[in-house]
Motif scaffolding. Structure first.
Motif, PDB file in Angstrom:
ATOM      1  N   PHE A 109      37.258  41.816  56.181  1.00  0.00           N
ATOM      2  CA  PHE A 109      36.817  41.857  57.573  1.00  0.00           C
ATOM      3  C   PHE A 109      35.614  40.946  57.815  1.00  0.00           C
ATOM      4  O   PHE A 109      35.527  40.275  58.834  1.00  0.00           O
ATOM      5  CB  PHE A 109      36.471  43.293  57.976  1.00  0.00           C
ATOM      6  CG  PHE A 109      36.011  43.410  59.388  1.00  0.00           C
ATOM      7  CD1 PHE A 109      36.931  43.361  60.433  1.00  0.00           C
ATOM      8  CD2 PHE A 109      34.671  43.533  59.690  1.00  0.00           C
ATOM      9  CE1 PHE A 109      36.507  43.445  61.746  1.00  0.00           C
ATOM     10  CE2 PHE A 109      34.239  43.623  61.002  1.00  0.00           C
ATOM     11  CZ  PHE A 109      35.160  43.577  62.032  1.00  0.00           C
ATOM     12  N   LEU A 110      34.684  40.914  56.853  1.00  0.00           N
ATOM     13  CA  LEU A 110      33.480  40.101  57.010  1.00  0.00           C
ATOM     14  C   LEU A 110      33.671  38.655  56.559  1.00  0.00           C
ATOM     15  O   LEU A 110      32.730  37.885  56.500  1.00  0.00           O
ATOM     16  CB  LEU A 110      32.318  40.739  56.235  1.00  0.00           C
ATOM     17  CG  LEU A 110      31.881  42.108  56.749  1.00  0.00           C
ATOM     18  CD1 LEU A 110      30.799  42.690  55.851  1.00  0.00           C
ATOM     19  CD2 LEU A 110      31.418  42.025  58.188  1.00  0.00           C
ATOM     20  N   ASN A 111      34.911  38.306  56.219  1.00  0.00           N
ATOM     21  CA  ASN A 111      35.252  36.945  55.816  1.00  0.00           C
ATOM     22  C   ASN A 111      34.528  36.516  54.525  1.00  0.00           C
ATOM     23  O   ASN A 111      34.284  35.335  54.309  1.00  0.00           O
ATOM     24  CB  ASN A 111      34.977  35.948  56.952  1.00  0.00           C
ATOM     25  CG  ASN A 111      35.931  34.776  56.906  1.00  0.00           C
ATOM     26  OD1 ASN A 111      37.045  34.902  56.402  1.00  0.00           O
ATOM     27  ND2 ASN A 111      35.503  33.642  57.412  1.00  0.00           N
ATOM     28  N   ILE A 112      34.200  37.491  53.685  1.00  0.00           N
ATOM     29  CA  ILE A 112      33.589  37.203  52.386  1.00  0.00           C
ATOM     30  C   ILE A 112      34.691  36.778  51.411  1.00  0.00           C
ATOM     31  O   ILE A 112      34.558  35.807  50.686  1.00  0.00           O
ATOM     32  CB  ILE A 112      32.838  38.436  51.835  1.00  0.00           C
ATOM     33  CG1 ILE A 112      31.689  38.811  52.777  1.00  0.00           C
ATOM     34  CG2 ILE A 112      32.308  38.168  50.432  1.00  0.00           C
ATOM     35  CD1 ILE A 112      31.074  40.171  52.489  1.00  0.00           C
ATOM     36  N   LYS A 113      35.777  37.542  51.414  1.00  0.00           N
ATOM     37  CA  LYS A 113      36.953  37.241  50.590  1.00  0.00           C
ATOM     38  C   LYS A 113      38.183  37.407  51.477  1.00  0.00           C
ATOM     39  O   LYS A 113      38.892  38.400  51.388  1.00  0.00           O
ATOM     40  CB  LYS A 113      37.036  38.194  49.391  1.00  0.00           C
ATOM     41  CG  LYS A 113      35.903  38.088  48.403  1.00  0.00           C
ATOM     42  CD  LYS A 113      36.088  39.114  47.295  1.00  0.00           C
ATOM     43  CE  LYS A 113      34.930  39.095  46.325  1.00  0.00           C
ATOM     44  NZ  LYS A 113      35.069  40.145  45.307  1.00  0.00           N
ATOM     45  N   PRO A 114      38.441  36.451  52.361  1.00  0.00           N
ATOM     46  CA  PRO A 114      39.568  36.596  53.292  1.00  0.00           C
ATOM     47  C   PRO A 114      40.914  36.328  52.627  1.00  0.00           C
ATOM     48  O   PRO A 114      40.983  35.769  51.531  1.00  0.00           O
ATOM     49  CB  PRO A 114      39.273  35.534  54.347  1.00  0.00           C
ATOM     50  CG  PRO A 114      38.504  34.488  53.614  1.00  0.00           C
ATOM     51  CD  PRO A 114      37.689  35.228  52.578  1.00  0.00           C
ATOM     52  N   GLY A 115      41.944  36.720  53.313  1.00  0.00           N
ATOM     53  CA  GLY A 115      43.301  36.423  52.855  1.00  0.00           C
ATOM     54  C   GLY A 115      43.886  37.503  51.983  1.00  0.00           C
ATOM     55  O   GLY A 115      43.245  38.481  51.638  1.00  0.00           O
ATOM     56  N   LEU A 116      45.144  37.291  51.648  1.00  0.00           N
ATOM     57  CA  LEU A 116      45.854  38.238  50.801  1.00  0.00           C
ATOM     58  C   LEU A 116      45.417  38.081  49.362  1.00  0.00           C
ATOM     59  O   LEU A 116      45.171  36.976  48.884  1.00  0.00           O
ATOM     60  CB  LEU A 116      47.364  38.016  50.914  1.00  0.00           C
ATOM     61  CG  LEU A 116      47.971  38.260  52.289  1.00  0.00           C
ATOM     62  CD1 LEU A 116      49.439  37.849  52.289  1.00  0.00           C
ATOM     63  CD2 LEU A 116      47.816  39.714  52.689  1.00  0.00           C
ATOM     64  N   ARG A 117      45.349  39.181  48.658  1.00  0.00           N
ATOM     65  CA  ARG A 117      44.999  39.156  47.243  1.00  0.00           C
ATOM     66  C   ARG A 117      46.245  38.869  46.417  1.00  0.00           C
ATOM     67  O   ARG A 117      47.351  39.293  46.776  1.00  0.00           O
ATOM     68  CB  ARG A 117      44.417  40.497  46.789  1.00  0.00           C
ATOM     69  CG  ARG A 117      43.200  40.962  47.570  1.00  0.00           C
ATOM     70  CD  ARG A 117      42.006  40.046  47.300  1.00  0.00           C
ATOM     71  NE  ARG A 117      40.817  40.527  47.955  1.00  0.00           N
ATOM     72  CZ  ARG A 117      40.461  40.254  49.201  1.00  0.00           C
ATOM     73  NH1 ARG A 117      41.220  39.498  49.942  1.00  0.00           N
ATOM     74  NH2 ARG A 117      39.358  40.729  49.715  1.00  0.00           N
ATOM     75  N   ALA A 118      46.051  38.180  45.318  1.00  0.00           N
ATOM     76  CA  ALA A 118      47.142  37.930  44.376  1.00  0.00           C
ATOM     77  C   ALA A 118      46.932  38.851  43.178  1.00  0.00           C
ATOM     78  O   ALA A 118      45.878  38.820  42.544  1.00  0.00           O
ATOM     79  CB  ALA A 118      47.145  36.479  43.932  1.00  0.00           C
ATOM     80  N   TYR A 119      47.902  39.695  42.915  1.00  0.00           N
ATOM     81  CA  TYR A 119      47.816  40.624  41.798  1.00  0.00           C
ATOM     82  C   TYR A 119      48.833  40.243  40.744  1.00  0.00           C
ATOM     83  O   TYR A 119      49.965  39.879  41.058  1.00  0.00           O
ATOM     84  CB  TYR A 119      48.083  42.062  42.272  1.00  0.00           C
ATOM     85  CG  TYR A 119      47.052  42.555  43.253  1.00  0.00           C
ATOM     86  CD1 TYR A 119      45.824  43.018  42.810  1.00  0.00           C
ATOM     87  CD2 TYR A 119      47.314  42.559  44.620  1.00  0.00           C
ATOM     88  CE1 TYR A 119      44.867  43.471  43.703  1.00  0.00           C
ATOM     89  CE2 TYR A 119      46.362  43.017  45.523  1.00  0.00           C
ATOM     90  CZ  TYR A 119      45.144  43.467  45.059  1.00  0.00           C
ATOM     91  OH  TYR A 119      44.210  43.915  45.941  1.00  0.00           O
ATOM     92  N   LYS A 120      48.446  40.334  39.494  1.00  0.00           N
ATOM     93  CA  LYS A 120      49.375  40.057  38.400  1.00  0.00           C
ATOM     94  C   LYS A 120      50.216  41.306  38.163  1.00  0.00           C
ATOM     95  O   LYS A 120      49.696  42.406  38.064  1.00  0.00           O
ATOM     96  CB  LYS A 120      48.612  39.694  37.130  1.00  0.00           C
ATOM     97  CG  LYS A 120      47.902  38.373  37.237  1.00  0.00           C
ATOM     98  CD  LYS A 120      47.245  37.986  35.937  1.00  0.00           C
ATOM     99  CE  LYS A 120      46.546  36.654  36.108  1.00  0.00           C
ATOM    100  NZ  LYS A 120      45.944  36.181  34.872  1.00  0.00           N
TER     101      LYS A 120
END
Length: 95
Positions: free
Chosen positions: A67-78
């Motif tokens: 939300f705060l654009n610190i870590k935006p986007g979808l996460r990639a999980y192994k």
């Protein structure tokens, strides 16, 4: 509704940025949860049933950081192959 007490230092570590109490007080309600209490050690929130993603420190930190654009986007999980099998009885085929 569920009230959850989270470790503040863990949330901020996982979010990837130190936030002041004032910033937390302003931003937490904007991500869809109610801030109940904020102390030096804890963040206490009230969670609606539609937000099970924020019931833990990692989930709450992920929502806050996105939300705060610190870590935006979808996460990639192994994903690794597991040892589980799903066996569906043939009588359930049409269900």
């Amino acid at each position: 509704m569920t009230v959850v007490e989270l470790n503040k230092n863990e949330v901020l570590r996982l979010a990837g940025r130190r936030l002041s109490d004032r910033e937390l007080e302003e931003q937490i309600p904007r991500i869809g949860v109610s801030l109940e209490r904020l102390t030096k050690e804890t963040i206490t929130i009230e969670v609606m049933p539609n937000r099970p993603d924020v019931l833990s420190e990692p989930g709450f930190a992920r929502a806050l950081a996105s939300f705060l654009n610190i870590k935006p986007g979808l996460r990639a999980y192994k994903v690794q192959k597991g040892n589980f099998k799903v066996i569906v009885d043939k009588n359930l085929k049409n269900i």
